[in-house]
Design a protein around this motif. Structure first.
Motif, mmCIF file in Angstrom:
data_model
loop_
_atom_site.group_PDB
_atom_site.id
_atom_site.type_symbol
_atom_site.label_atom_id
_atom_site.label_comp_id
_atom_site.label_asym_id
_atom_site.label_seq_id
_atom_site.Cartn_x
_atom_site.Cartn_y
_atom_site.Cartn_z
ATOM 1 N N ALA A 20 33.543 -21.017 -5.885
ATOM 2 C CA ALA A 20 34.217 -22.315 -5.783
ATOM 3 C C ALA A 20 33.708 -23.051 -6.906
ATOM 4 O O ALA A 20 34.448 -23.604 -7.752
ATOM 5 C CB ALA A 20 35.788 -23.105 -5.094
ATOM 6 N N LEU A 21 32.683 -23.969 -6.389
ATOM 7 C CA LEU A 21 31.678 -24.485 -7.183
ATOM 8 C C LEU A 21 31.533 -23.581 -8.518
ATOM 9 O O LEU A 21 31.229 -24.896 -9.457
ATOM 10 C CB LEU A 21 30.655 -24.597 -6.580
ATOM 11 C CG LEU A 21 30.503 -25.759 -5.191
ATOM 12 C CD1 LEU A 21 29.148 -25.766 -4.099
ATOM 13 C CD2 LEU A 21 31.177 -26.733 -5.864
ATOM 14 N N LYS A 22 31.024 -23.029 -8.666
ATOM 15 C CA LYS A 22 30.358 -22.301 -10.212
ATOM 16 C C LYS A 22 32.059 -22.315 -11.397
ATOM 17 O O LYS A 22 31.738 -22.416 -11.774
ATOM 18 C CB LYS A 22 30.506 -20.846 -9.649
ATOM 19 C CG LYS A 22 29.241 -19.938 -11.450
ATOM 20 C CD LYS A 22 28.992 -19.031 -11.407
ATOM 21 C CE LYS A 22 28.694 -17.964 -12.243
ATOM 22 N NZ LYS A 22 27.298 -18.209 -12.024
ATOM 23 N N ALA A 23 32.820 -21.936 -10.244
ATOM 24 C CA ALA A 23 34.082 -22.017 -11.062
ATOM 25 C C ALA A 23 34.728 -23.737 -11.546
ATOM 26 O O ALA A 23 34.644 -24.079 -12.474
ATOM 27 C CB ALA A 23 35.639 -21.557 -10.644
ATOM 28 N N LEU A 24 34.225 -24.423 -10.500
ATOM 29 C CA LEU A 24 34.632 -25.675 -11.049
ATOM 30 C C LEU A 24 33.453 -26.518 -12.400
ATOM 31 O O LEU A 24 33.810 -27.236 -12.789
ATOM 32 C CB LEU A 24 33.990 -26.905 -9.646
ATOM 33 C CG LEU A 24 35.359 -26.524 -8.982
ATOM 34 C CD1 LEU A 24 35.385 -27.533 -7.661
ATOM 35 C CD2 LEU A 24 36.415 -27.128 -9.417
ATOM 36 N N TRP A 25 32.331 -25.626 -12.467
ATOM 37 C CA TRP A 25 31.338 -25.826 -13.220
ATOM 38 C C TRP A 25 31.695 -25.731 -14.470
ATOM 39 O O TRP A 25 31.578 -26.145 -15.556
ATOM 40 C CB TRP A 25 30.358 -25.465 -13.321
ATOM 41 C CG TRP A 25 29.260 -26.189 -11.864
ATOM 42 C CD1 TRP A 25 28.660 -26.551 -11.080
ATOM 43 C CD2 TRP A 25 28.435 -27.592 -12.782
ATOM 44 N NE1 TRP A 25 28.046 -27.222 -10.441
ATOM 45 C CE2 TRP A 25 27.583 -28.142 -11.425
ATOM 46 C CE3 TRP A 25 28.527 -28.563 -13.837
ATOM 47 C CZ2 TRP A 25 27.078 -28.902 -11.060
ATOM 48 C CZ3 TRP A 25 28.062 -29.580 -13.557
ATOM 49 C CH2 TRP A 25 27.067 -29.896 -12.768
ATOM 50 N N TRP A 26 32.610 -24.260 -15.026
ATOM 51 C CA TRP A 26 32.792 -24.136 -15.988
ATOM 52 C C TRP A 26 33.972 -25.307 -16.474
ATOM 53 O O TRP A 26 34.333 -25.096 -17.799
ATOM 54 C CB TRP A 26 33.189 -22.595 -16.243
ATOM 55 C CG TRP A 26 32.457 -21.545 -15.790
ATOM 56 C CD1 TRP A 26 31.130 -20.939 -14.767
ATOM 57 C CD2 TRP A 26 31.455 -21.315 -16.991
ATOM 58 N NE1 TRP A 26 30.211 -20.387 -15.027
ATOM 59 C CE2 TRP A 26 30.086 -20.496 -16.510
ATOM 60 C CE3 TRP A 26 31.565 -21.590 -18.547
ATOM 61 C CZ2 TRP A 26 29.289 -20.084 -17.370
ATOM 62 C CZ3 TRP A 26 30.465 -21.671 -19.072
ATOM 63 C CH2 TRP A 26 29.322 -20.503 -18.748
ATOM 64 N N VAL A 27 34.952 -25.504 -15.441
ATOM 65 C CA VAL A 27 35.896 -26.462 -15.857
ATOM 66 C C VAL A 27 35.869 -27.922 -16.136
ATOM 67 O O VAL A 27 35.758 -27.870 -16.885
ATOM 68 C CB VAL A 27 37.187 -26.919 -14.555
ATOM 69 C CG1 VAL A 27 38.157 -27.517 -14.850
ATOM 70 C CG2 VAL A 27 37.496 -25.221 -14.254
ATOM 71 N N ALA A 28 34.616 -28.359 -15.419
ATOM 72 C CA ALA A 28 33.979 -29.177 -15.770
ATOM 73 C C ALA A 28 33.373 -29.219 -17.962
ATOM 74 O O ALA A 28 33.836 -30.172 -18.392
ATOM 75 C CB ALA A 28 33.058 -29.213 -15.214
#
Length: 56
Positions: A20-28
């Protein structure tokens, strides 16, 4: 048996949080790129001045 289940549950939770944190980094990163594009490609406002692309 219970400690093994707790360890497996902890590993599953940590894996899910990491994903989830990796996906949130890509969204950011995507939001940052869109913001920069919107910042540099603003439409001209009234009177020839460059207007804001957001409505704050």
């Amino acid at each position: 048996m219970v400690p093994l289940l707790l360890v497996l549950l902890l590993a599953l939770v940590l894996f899910g949080a990491g994903f989830a944190l990796k996906a949130l980094w890509w969204v950011a990163v995507v939001v940052l790129v869109l913001w920069l594009v919107g910042f540099f490609v603003r439409p001209a406002g009234t009177g020839g001045s460059r207007g804001r692309w957001y409505r704050w």
